[in-house]
Design a protein around this motif. Structure first.
Motif, PDB file in Angstrom:
ATOM      1  N   TYR A 219      -2.841   3.100  16.367  1.00 48.34           N
ATOM      2  CA  TYR A 219      -3.158   3.394  14.964  1.00 48.34           C
ATOM      3  C   TYR A 219      -4.121   2.390  14.352  1.00 48.34           C
ATOM      4  CZ  TYR A 219       0.830   6.530  15.398  1.00 48.34           C
ATOM      5  OH  TYR A 219       1.686   7.522  15.812  1.00 48.34           O
ATOM      6  N   THR A 220      -4.618   1.437  15.158  1.00 50.96           N
ATOM      7  CA  THR A 220      -5.506   0.427  14.601  1.00 50.96           C
ATOM      8  C   THR A 220      -6.918   0.985  14.494  1.00 50.96           C
ATOM      9  OG1 THR A 220      -6.405  -1.792  14.918  1.00 50.96           O
ATOM     10  CG2 THR A 220      -5.841  -0.565  16.904  1.00 50.96           C
ATOM     11  N   SER A 221      -7.360   1.181  13.299  1.00 53.95           N
ATOM     12  CA  SER A 221      -8.726   1.636  13.027  1.00 53.95           C
ATOM     13  C   SER A 221      -9.089   1.199  11.611  1.00 53.95           C
ATOM     14  CB  SER A 221      -8.857   3.155  13.162  1.00 53.95           C
ATOM     15  OG  SER A 221      -8.173   3.815  12.123  1.00 53.95           O
ATOM     16  N   ARG A 222     -10.369   1.053  11.373  1.00 51.07           N
ATOM     17  CA  ARG A 222     -10.814   0.645  10.043  1.00 51.07           C
ATOM     18  C   ARG A 222     -10.428   1.682   9.000  1.00 51.07           C
ATOM     19  NH1 ARG A 222     -16.811  -1.575   9.417  1.00 51.07           N
ATOM     20  NH2 ARG A 222     -15.784  -3.143  10.752  1.00 51.07           N
ATOM     21  N   GLU A 223     -10.509   2.957   9.376  1.00 47.73           N
ATOM     22  CA  GLU A 223     -10.174   4.021   8.437  1.00 47.73           C
ATOM     23  C   GLU A 223      -8.708   3.941   8.016  1.00 47.73           C
ATOM     24  OE1 GLU A 223     -10.269   8.928   8.150  1.00 47.73           O
ATOM     25  OE2 GLU A 223     -10.911   7.882   9.974  1.00 47.73           O
ATOM     26  N   ASN A 224      -7.818   3.725   8.988  1.00 46.54           N
ATOM     27  CA  ASN A 224      -6.390   3.645   8.656  1.00 46.54           C
ATOM     28  C   ASN A 224      -6.079   2.419   7.812  1.00 46.54           C
ATOM     29  OD1 ASN A 224      -5.710   6.024   9.955  1.00 46.54           O
ATOM     30  ND2 ASN A 224      -5.162   5.021  11.883  1.00 46.54           N
ATOM     31  N   ARG A 225      -6.700   1.298   8.139  1.00 49.66           N
ATOM     32  CA  ARG A 225      -6.434   0.083   7.366  1.00 49.66           C
ATOM     33  C   ARG A 225      -6.960   0.219   5.935  1.00 49.66           C
ATOM     34  NH1 ARG A 225      -4.709  -4.010  10.816  1.00 49.66           N
ATOM     35  NH2 ARG A 225      -5.148  -3.642  13.032  1.00 49.66           N
ATOM     36  N   CYS A 226      -8.117   0.840   5.781  1.00 51.60           N
ATOM     37  CA  CYS A 226      -8.651   1.065   4.430  1.00 51.60           C
ATOM     38  C   CYS A 226      -7.752   1.999   3.640  1.00 51.60           C
ATOM     39  CB  CYS A 226     -10.068   1.619   4.518  1.00 51.60           C
ATOM     40  SG  CYS A 226     -11.310   0.446   5.098  1.00 51.60           S
ATOM     41  N   TYR A 227      -7.233   3.004   4.312  1.00 51.08           N
ATOM     42  CA  TYR A 227      -6.320   3.943   3.647  1.00 51.08           C
ATOM     43  C   TYR A 227      -5.070   3.233   3.139  1.00 51.08           C
ATOM     44  CZ  TYR A 227      -2.663   7.518   3.353  1.00 51.08           C
ATOM     45  OH  TYR A 227      -1.604   8.298   2.948  1.00 51.08           O
ATOM     46  N   LEU A 228      -4.486   2.356   3.957  1.00 50.91           N
ATOM     47  CA  LEU A 228      -3.286   1.638   3.563  1.00 50.91           C
ATOM     48  C   LEU A 228      -3.578   0.655   2.426  1.00 50.91           C
ATOM     49  CD1 LEU A 228      -1.777   1.012   7.118  1.00 50.91           C
ATOM     50  CD2 LEU A 228      -0.913   2.581   5.385  1.00 50.91           C
ATOM     51  N   ARG A 229      -4.711  -0.034   2.511  1.00 50.57           N
ATOM     52  CA  ARG A 229      -5.062  -0.950   1.427  1.00 50.57           C
ATOM     53  C   ARG A 229      -5.320  -0.201   0.124  1.00 50.57           C
ATOM     54  NH1 ARG A 229      -7.979  -3.855   5.555  1.00 50.57           N
ATOM     55  NH2 ARG A 229      -9.872  -2.681   5.029  1.00 50.57           N
ATOM     56  N   ARG A 230      -5.951   0.962   0.231  1.00 49.81           N
ATOM     57  CA  ARG A 230      -6.230   1.750  -0.969  1.00 49.81           C
ATOM     58  C   ARG A 230      -4.945   2.191  -1.667  1.00 49.81           C
ATOM     59  NH1 ARG A 230      -9.353   4.898   1.368  1.00 49.81           N
ATOM     60  NH2 ARG A 230      -7.993   6.701   1.716  1.00 49.81           N
ATOM     61  N   ARG A 231      -3.901   2.440  -0.901  1.00 54.20           N
ATOM     62  CA  ARG A 231      -2.612   2.832  -1.484  1.00 54.20           C
ATOM     63  C   ARG A 231      -1.728   1.632  -1.811  1.00 54.20           C
ATOM     64  NH1 ARG A 231       0.667   7.436   1.405  1.00 54.20           N
ATOM     65  NH2 ARG A 231       1.846   7.030  -0.493  1.00 54.20           N
ATOM     66  N   GLY A 232      -2.199   0.438  -1.520  1.00 50.05           N
ATOM     67  CA  GLY A 232      -1.425  -0.754  -1.816  1.00 50.05           C
ATOM     68  C   GLY A 232      -0.240  -0.950  -0.911  1.00 50.05           C
ATOM     69  N   ILE A 233      -0.351  -0.520   0.348  1.00 45.13           N
ATOM     70  CA  ILE A 233       0.743  -0.622   1.314  1.00 45.13           C
ATOM     71  C   ILE A 233       0.413  -1.737   2.302  1.00 45.13           C
ATOM     72  CG2 ILE A 233       2.082   0.587   3.070  1.00 45.13           C
ATOM     73  CD1 ILE A 233       1.281   3.214   1.729  1.00 45.13           C
ATOM     74  N   SER A 234       1.250  -2.752   2.363  1.00 37.39           N
ATOM     75  CA  SER A 234       1.066  -3.790   3.374  1.00 37.39           C
ATOM     76  C   SER A 234       1.409  -3.212   4.742  1.00 37.39           C
ATOM     77  CB  SER A 234       1.947  -5.000   3.062  1.00 37.39           C
ATOM     78  OG  SER A 234       3.312  -4.629   3.039  1.00 37.39           O
TER      79      SER A 234
END
Length: 310
Positions: A219-234
């Motif tokens: 699941y490590t990808s820039r898209e997934n990490r940006c999605y989680l940061r955008r939702r405020g999820i650590s």
């Protein structure tokens, strides 16, 4: 009461939420007996025609399960139990995400294609059988072939369906998603997290945001990490070696290193244990259903029993 049937306490938690009338205004057959019949089949994986006589006509049990899989009754019961657990503070919102491939039996093939209405591009059960939207995907190309509309595909394991799930910190499935077996895990992180929706027992919107998300390298990808940061999820997701080398090669343009808490990552085993519990039900470990919405109902019922008995 047979082994695996609903206990009195479990029945008391479900009884008041079950439908009252039949399809044409008549009375349903005994709900508890029929649900126990469905549970027997989900637990043992027997053919519907081989159900013991104590559950009544097998056609009644099968049709009830198919109807409740299509109209979202199983999902409604699962959400109700989750809401009660959340109100009592018994949900650990450190959510882990993973998937598991399920081998499809030969009887799962052969679903009608011509003349059968398919789901919309947003996913979901057939148009004439409404249910929870986003339950599975129909908008991606088949790639390796297979019946994409019914979430069947060819992978290394053969004819398979893949179950993507998010589990809470107590090894209980919070959200479920079906795809063909050859689909990758990474692109399904966002869809499966968007299925997390635990209603409030009082007023207020359903809770949809975990406190923390744990996942493996798939699941490590820039898209997934940006999605989680955008939702405020650590989140705690390890970085693949090739991604690390590429970042170093780009120098300052490669961005900052991703944070990774090795001790917190050990908690990711909760989703593995949740998968192990689901596959303890034989009709989940092997897919026998031709229709994806019926199989999703089977998996949802297994998840409901896990929540009731944990």
């Amino acid at each position: 009461m047979g082994r695996g049937d609903l206990t009195n306490a479990e029945w008391d938690r479900l009884e008041s939420f079950l439908p009252r009338g039949g399809a044409r205004g008549g009375r349903w057959s005994d709900h508890r007996r029929v649900i126990n019949g469905v549970l027997y089949r989900v637990r043992t994986g027997v053919q519907w025609r081989d159900l013991p006589e104590r559950f009544g006509p097998w056609e009644t049990v099968y049709k009830r399960h198919r109807r409740w899989s299509a109209d979202g009754t199983w999902q409604m019961l699962l959400s109700t139990v989750q809401a009660a657990e959340d109100a009592a503070g018994r949900i650990d919102w450190d959510v882990s995400v993973d998937s598991t491939a399920v081998r499809a039996h030969q009887h799962a093939a052969g679903a009608r294609k011509n003349g059968a209405r398919r789901g919309s591009s947003k996913g979901g059960p057939p148009a004439d059988q409404p249910g929870r939207s986003g339950a599975w995907e129909t908008d991606r190309p088949a790639g390796g072939g297979g019946q994409i509309g019914e979430c069947l595909g060819r992978s290394r394991g053969g004819f398979t369906t893949k179950i993507h799930l998010a589990a809470d910190g107590r090894c209980r499935p919070l959200a479920l998603l079906l795809t063909p077996g050859h689909y990758g895990d990474g692109p399904q992180l966002q869809p499966v997290l968007e299925q997390v929706s635990v209603p409030r027992t009082g007023v207020g919107r359903p809770r949809t945001r975990p406190d923390h998300v744990l996942a493996d390298k798939a699941y490590t990808s820039r898209e997934n990490r940006c999605y989680l940061r955008r939702r405020g999820i650590s989140h705690t997701i390890p970085e693949r070696l090739d991604q690390r080398r590429h970042r170093h090669h780009r120098g300052s343009r490669g961005g900052r290193p991703t944070g990774f808490d090795r001790e917190h990552y050990k908690k990711r085993n909760t989703v593995e244990r949740a998968i192990n519990r689901l596959k303890g039900f034989r009709a989940v470990a092997t897919r026998y259903e031709k229709r994806a919405y019926t199989y999703l109902g089977t998996v949802t019922l297994a998840a409901l029993i896990i929540w009731l008995r944990t």
